[in-house]
Write a protein that holds these residues in place. Sequence first.
Motif, PDB file in Angstrom:
ATOM      1  N   PRO A   1      10.074  35.683  52.424  1.00 28.69           N
ATOM      2  CA  PRO A   1      11.522  35.469  52.422  1.00 28.69           C
ATOM      3  C   PRO A   1      12.054  34.742  51.183  1.00 28.69           C
ATOM      4  O   PRO A   1      13.258  34.667  50.975  1.00 28.69           O
ATOM      5  N   ARG A   2      11.159  34.226  50.352  1.00 30.63           N
ATOM      6  CA  ARG A   2      11.590  33.455  49.184  1.00 30.63           C
ATOM      7  C   ARG A   2      12.038  34.365  48.049  1.00 30.63           C
ATOM      8  O   ARG A   2      11.602  35.500  47.919  1.00 30.63           O
ATOM      9  N   THR A   3      12.880  33.816  47.197  1.00 31.29           N
ATOM     10  CA  THR A   3      13.352  34.554  46.026  1.00 31.29           C
ATOM     11  C   THR A   3      12.228  34.653  45.007  1.00 31.29           C
ATOM     12  O   THR A   3      11.637  33.648  44.614  1.00 31.29           O
ATOM     13  N   ALA A   4      11.954  35.872  44.569  1.00 35.69           N
ATOM     14  CA  ALA A   4      10.912  36.119  43.583  1.00 35.69           C
ATOM     15  C   ALA A   4      11.492  36.392  42.205  1.00 35.69           C
ATOM     16  O   ALA A   4      10.872  36.106  41.192  1.00 35.69           O
TER      17      ALA A   4
ATOM     18  N   THR B   1      13.638  39.250  47.041  1.00 38.73           N
ATOM     19  CA  THR B   1      12.646  38.415  47.706  1.00 38.73           C
ATOM     20  C   THR B   1      11.256  38.961  47.376  1.00 38.73           C
ATOM     21  O   THR B   1      11.109  40.084  46.879  1.00 38.73           O
ATOM     22  N   TYR B   2      10.252  38.171  47.691  1.00 40.82           N
ATOM     23  CA  TYR B   2       8.883  38.656  47.499  1.00 40.82           C
ATOM     24  C   TYR B   2       8.630  39.891  48.364  1.00 40.82           C
ATOM     25  O   TYR B   2       7.939  40.817  47.943  1.00 40.82           O
TER      26      TYR B   2
ATOM     27  N   TYR C   1       4.972  34.493  50.690  1.00 43.55           N
ATOM     28  CA  TYR C   1       6.293  34.022  50.276  1.00 43.55           C
ATOM     29  C   TYR C   1       7.410  35.026  50.585  1.00 43.55           C
ATOM     30  O   TYR C   1       8.474  34.989  49.980  1.00 43.55           O
TER      31      TYR C   1
ATOM     32  N   GLN D   1      19.301  39.240  43.433  1.00 44.00           N
ATOM     33  CA  GLN D   1      18.067  38.557  43.804  1.00 44.00           C
ATOM     34  C   GLN D   1      17.159  39.475  44.609  1.00 44.00           C
ATOM     35  O   GLN D   1      17.625  40.278  45.398  1.00 44.00           O
TER      36      GLN D   1
END
Length: 86
Positions: free
Chosen positions: A39-42, A52-53, A37, A50
């Motif tokens: 590039p996704r926001t973790a 990212t992962y 994940y 924010q």
Amino acid sequence: MDGFTQWPKEFADKYRADGYWLGKTISEVMDERFSRYAPRTALVTDDGRQFTYQELGKLVTRLALHLNALGLNTYDRLILQMPNVA
């Protein structure tokens, strides 16, 4: 490991059968998620920052390297008291 009490066999068998225990270390699970994940926001902080992962993975690795530099090794025990903030 000295001082380690294993879970009763019936609990361990059930947790494995139900898919809760994967036979992986927490590090393996985290590395897999950080990669999958990336590039996704973790995490989002109260002030809107924010992470990212991928960023979170780098911070976790940095912490692990610092702990190792302090002398912590595999199977050493550690207690962390952390606030509920990023």
